[in-house]
Design a protein around this motif. Structure first.
Motif, mmCIF file in Angstrom:
data_model
loop_
_atom_site.group_PDB
_atom_site.id
_atom_site.type_symbol
_atom_site.label_atom_id
_atom_site.label_comp_id
_atom_site.label_asym_id
_atom_site.label_seq_id
_atom_site.Cartn_x
_atom_site.Cartn_y
_atom_site.Cartn_z
ATOM 1 N N THR A 186 -33.423 -22.608 -23.263
ATOM 2 C CA THR A 186 -34.229 -22.575 -22.038
ATOM 3 C C THR A 186 -33.611 -23.543 -21.042
ATOM 4 O OG1 THR A 186 -36.224 -22.072 -23.285
ATOM 5 C CG2 THR A 186 -36.529 -22.938 -21.062
ATOM 6 N N VAL A 187 -33.319 -23.007 -19.849
ATOM 7 C CA VAL A 187 -32.765 -23.852 -18.785
ATOM 8 C C VAL A 187 -33.873 -24.049 -17.744
ATOM 9 C CG1 VAL A 187 -30.942 -24.141 -17.070
ATOM 10 C CG2 VAL A 187 -30.489 -22.840 -19.167
ATOM 11 N N VAL A 188 -34.282 -25.302 -17.547
ATOM 12 C CA VAL A 188 -35.267 -25.624 -16.530
ATOM 13 C C VAL A 188 -34.510 -26.005 -15.271
ATOM 14 C CG1 VAL A 188 -37.155 -27.161 -15.873
ATOM 15 C CG2 VAL A 188 -36.939 -26.404 -18.254
ATOM 16 N N ILE A 189 -34.741 -25.247 -14.198
ATOM 17 C CA ILE A 189 -34.026 -25.492 -12.949
ATOM 18 C C ILE A 189 -35.024 -26.035 -11.925
ATOM 19 C CG2 ILE A 189 -32.711 -24.425 -11.074
ATOM 20 C CD1 ILE A 189 -31.998 -22.303 -13.420
ATOM 21 N N LYS A 190 -34.774 -27.267 -11.494
ATOM 22 C CA LYS A 190 -35.661 -27.923 -10.512
ATOM 23 C C LYS A 190 -35.012 -27.856 -9.133
ATOM 24 C CE LYS A 190 -38.077 -30.682 -13.750
ATOM 25 N NZ LYS A 190 -38.694 -31.843 -14.237
ATOM 26 N N ILE A 191 -35.727 -27.265 -8.204
ATOM 27 C CA ILE A 191 -35.235 -27.213 -6.824
ATOM 28 C C ILE A 191 -35.537 -28.563 -6.170
ATOM 29 C CG2 ILE A 191 -35.295 -25.942 -4.634
ATOM 30 C CD1 ILE A 191 -34.452 -24.253 -7.131
#
Length: 193
Positions: A186-191
């Motif tokens: 799981t890749v959590v991408i934070k803008i």
């Protein structure tokens, strides 16, 4: 004789092949050469070949000769070759070094590379050949190169609009036989603003 390939995990006493000589009188069957490591045994009267121990993939294929001998006259015999192959089983699933990654992506960046994912598979050959994909619904904002494992954004993001965090579930899948195996990350991408 070229029987169906055996699984490398075949236990001792697995049926391999039945060798049959056409002869009016009873015959005795024996393995005469080619099975130096002793993987096979043959029933002397019915010609059924079975494994005698666990198989080591690196020793195969094995070509051995079976002799059918007239049971009352050892001078009358014939031989046939048996070729046995062993299939490499798909023992291991792909594994990512970490099952959770966190990446930051500044807002308003044009489509860009976010992270390269790399899974390991301890199998060899096609059982260890990996392709990558995305399994969850946020795949429209993100894409992955199926051979390199590089995850990309497909459009710029706006920090002021929801959401500011995305969870992208990526898989690595091997090309295994008899079934393919998968590993997940799981890749959590934070803008970021």
């Amino acid at each position: 004789y070229h029987p169906a390939p055996l699984s490398e995990q075949s236990p001792p006493d697995t049926f391999v092949v039945e060798v049959r000589a056409l002869y009016k009188l009873p015959v005795d069957y024996s393995i005469t050469s080619g099975d130096e490591k002793g993987y096979f045994i043959i029933h002397p009267s019915n010609g059924i070949v079975r494994t005698s121990k666990n198989l080591k993939l690196e020793d195969f294929p094995v070509n051995f000769k079976v002799r059918a001998t007239d049971s009352s006259n050892a001078a009358i015999f014939n031989e046939v070759e048996v070729k046995v192959e062993v299939m490499d089983e798909n023992n291991f699933p792909p594994v990512f070094p970490s099952s959770l990654l966190e990446e930051r992506l500044p807002e308003q960046v044009p489509p860009t590379q976010i992270v390269q994912l790399k899974a390991q598979d301890n199998d060899t050959g096609r059982n260890g050949f990996l392709t990558y994909g995305i399994i969850n619904g946020q795949g429209l904002q993100f894409r992955i190169n199926e051979t390199t494992g590089i995850l990309y954004s497909t459009a710029p993001f706006d920090y002021e609009e929801e959401p500011t965090e995305y969870q992208v579930v990526v898989y690595a899948e091997d090309d295994g036989i008899p079934e393919k195996k998968r590993g997940y990350c799981t890749v959590v991408i934070k803008i970021t603003d």
